[in-house]
Design an enzyme around this catalytic site. Structure first.
Site, PDB file in Angstrom:
ATOM      1  N   THR D  16       4.654   2.515  -4.990  1.00 27.47           N
ATOM      2  CA  THR D  16       5.439   3.707  -4.670  1.00 27.47           C
ATOM      3  C   THR D  16       4.629   4.635  -3.753  1.00 27.47           C
ATOM      4  O   THR D  16       3.412   4.486  -3.617  1.00 27.47           O
ATOM      5  CB  THR D  16       5.804   4.496  -5.940  1.00 27.47           C
ATOM      6  OG1 THR D  16       4.601   4.936  -6.575  1.00 27.47           O
ATOM      7  CG2 THR D  16       6.587   3.630  -6.899  1.00 27.47           C
ATOM      8  N   ASP D  17       5.318   5.591  -3.132  1.00 24.58           N
ATOM      9  CA  ASP D  17       4.634   6.622  -2.352  1.00 24.58           C
ATOM     10  C   ASP D  17       5.082   7.995  -2.847  1.00 24.58           C
ATOM     11  O   ASP D  17       5.842   8.098  -3.814  1.00 24.58           O
ATOM     12  CB  ASP D  17       4.887   6.442  -0.855  1.00 24.58           C
ATOM     13  CG  ASP D  17       6.361   6.559  -0.489  1.00 24.58           C
ATOM     14  OD1 ASP D  17       7.097   7.349  -1.130  1.00 24.58           O
ATOM     15  OD2 ASP D  17       6.795   5.873   0.442  1.00 24.58           O
ATOM     16  N   MET D  18       4.587   9.045  -2.222  1.00 20.67           N
ATOM     17  CA  MET D  18       4.843  10.396  -2.701  1.00 20.67           C
ATOM     18  C   MET D  18       6.321  10.795  -2.615  1.00 20.67           C
ATOM     19  O   MET D  18       6.712  11.818  -3.185  1.00 20.67           O
ATOM     20  CB  MET D  18       3.989  11.410  -1.943  1.00 20.67           C
ATOM     21  CG  MET D  18       4.333  11.516  -0.487  1.00 20.67           C
ATOM     22  SD  MET D  18       3.222  12.639   0.403  1.00 20.67           S
ATOM     23  CE  MET D  18       3.775  14.229  -0.184  1.00 20.67           C
ATOM     24  N   ALA D  19       7.146  10.014  -1.900  1.00 16.57           N
ATOM     25  CA  ALA D  19       8.579  10.277  -1.912  1.00 16.57           C
ATOM     26  C   ALA D  19       9.216   9.745  -3.196  1.00 16.57           C
ATOM     27  O   ALA D  19      10.423   9.914  -3.415  1.00 16.57           O
ATOM     28  CB  ALA D  19       9.246   9.655  -0.678  1.00 16.57           C
ATOM     29  N   GLY D  20       8.411   9.080  -4.038  1.00 11.95           N
ATOM     30  CA  GLY D  20       8.901   8.628  -5.340  1.00 11.95           C
ATOM     31  C   GLY D  20       9.567   7.264  -5.296  1.00 11.95           C
ATOM     32  O   GLY D  20      10.134   6.814  -6.295  1.00 11.95           O
TER      33      GLY D  20
END
Lengths: 144, 144, 144, 144
Positions: D16-20
């Site tokens: 995952t990345d910080m955009a969820g």
């Protein structure tokens, strides 16, 4: 170690590097996957929104001793042993073995139980919620 | 192509795979870094909290043609050319070259401008905010 | 710590996770990049074909203490301090700081100097070649 | 599409990345894992040393249309459909679905069959060896 939880999978191509073996940073992803599978067995998640908000487990310490290489398509397993439980943190020892049971690495992770008050606010440590704290304590006893 | 924005860096060891070259999935990370550097030059971010909330650019399309390998320690550059601007999306062409200017890949990305109403709610498309929309339009003209 | 080699760069979007911070496994990639930059300054590579064949530095030990988060677009630096030199291995301490000099992590890596006799044969430890061994010894003295 | 090979697994936290949501570059790793599982079912590997040396499948083209997000712990499957077989290359269409069968992405990869004459020499395209070429042809017919 027969009582330890074990997570098993196979090395993917993208996890290798030009030395022909798994890149050393990927062992930490293997450990996290194993920790996650272990928590799931206990009915929890490494990052879950519960009735009292987010409960997650950021790391304060991680380490790995490398004993031998892992290669593409090789099957391996990560054992998860609880080595210490504190009110707000848990420590694991994670022996990694190949399909023959030969040790290839020995990892360890210490994670803090944390939440945040608002979706954008900082994480802060909280006591590990029940019944997870009790499950950790039982796993600790089993590992000793 | 002399007017295109170019992002330059060097291949890291962890970006290679056992074939001895950069793993094909990493070219998409290179492209995102280049897009990010391009947006920064325009005074924006790929993921920024502004006065009207989050503005981010999730991808709807990404592709890459691979013309030759990139290896460890090799320097490369990613050009960023705006090829289409719509009210709510932008498309880029991203030629990747080695240090001698030899093409090694040709990428493309289409991204939608999006926001969310609450930190946990879903993303929804919004018009590209000014002055970014105007900057895209100018970059489009320069690329033609 | 003023004499330490420092490697500086910015967090990329793909290096974050859903907790909104850099994934803990990526710190090990940052450390490797810093080690690589340090070796380059000494005229060597982490993985180089020389006149006597391949010389590379597989890890036997890696660890990291996490003191605070790193976020997207944040600038950080990794210091490289040689803490021990043995005939066939080198150990580093790698303090990671944000742009303000606030410590965010403290890493360590021990790497063995290795070669292989054939392109497909196993790696075996060898004495660190001169003049790299001497450069490590000098860096060790400077760090003390 | 009932006859297509499908590869199923669950999203890991590190993907995952910080955009969820899953970072868009990771879909290409999912596709490669699916391709690899498909080749294994056909008795081959994406990177195998055979009696006539290495046979591998470097990519010449890869693309993905993103239809909806994938999140942590979500189960998904990647279908593998052979869309074209040439003497030295194979093309796949790879529809990605969530656990409910809802399409979340549509990928494609074209790979060239390649070998190298020496462990350190460059890859060169070769005809897809039998019986793999025949298996691809059969999978192509099944997909039509």
């Amino acid at each position: 170690m027969s009582t330890a939880f074990r997570y098993t999978r196979t090395v993917a191509f993208a996890e290798t590097d030009m030395a022909g073996i798994v890149h050393f940073s990927n062992y930490f992803r293997f450990m996290e996957e194993a920790e996650h599978a272990f928590l799931q067995k206990l009915g929890h998640s490494v990052h879950a929104e519960g009735p009292d908000g987010l409960v997650c487990f950021p790391r304060v310490e991680a380490g790995c001793s490398y004993l031998g290489p892992l290669r593409f398509e090789q099957q391996f397993s990560v054992g998860v042993l609880v080595t210490e439980v504190r009110p707000k943190s848990v420590s694991y020892r994670m022996p990694i073995e190949d399909a023959d049971g030969t040790p290839v690495a020995e990892g360890k992770i210490t994670a803090v139980c944390a939440t945040r008050d608002q979706p954008d606010s900082k994480l802060r440590a909280i006591p590990i919620p029940e019944p997870l704290a009790r499950a950790f304590a039982e796993a600790l006893t089993a590992a000793e």
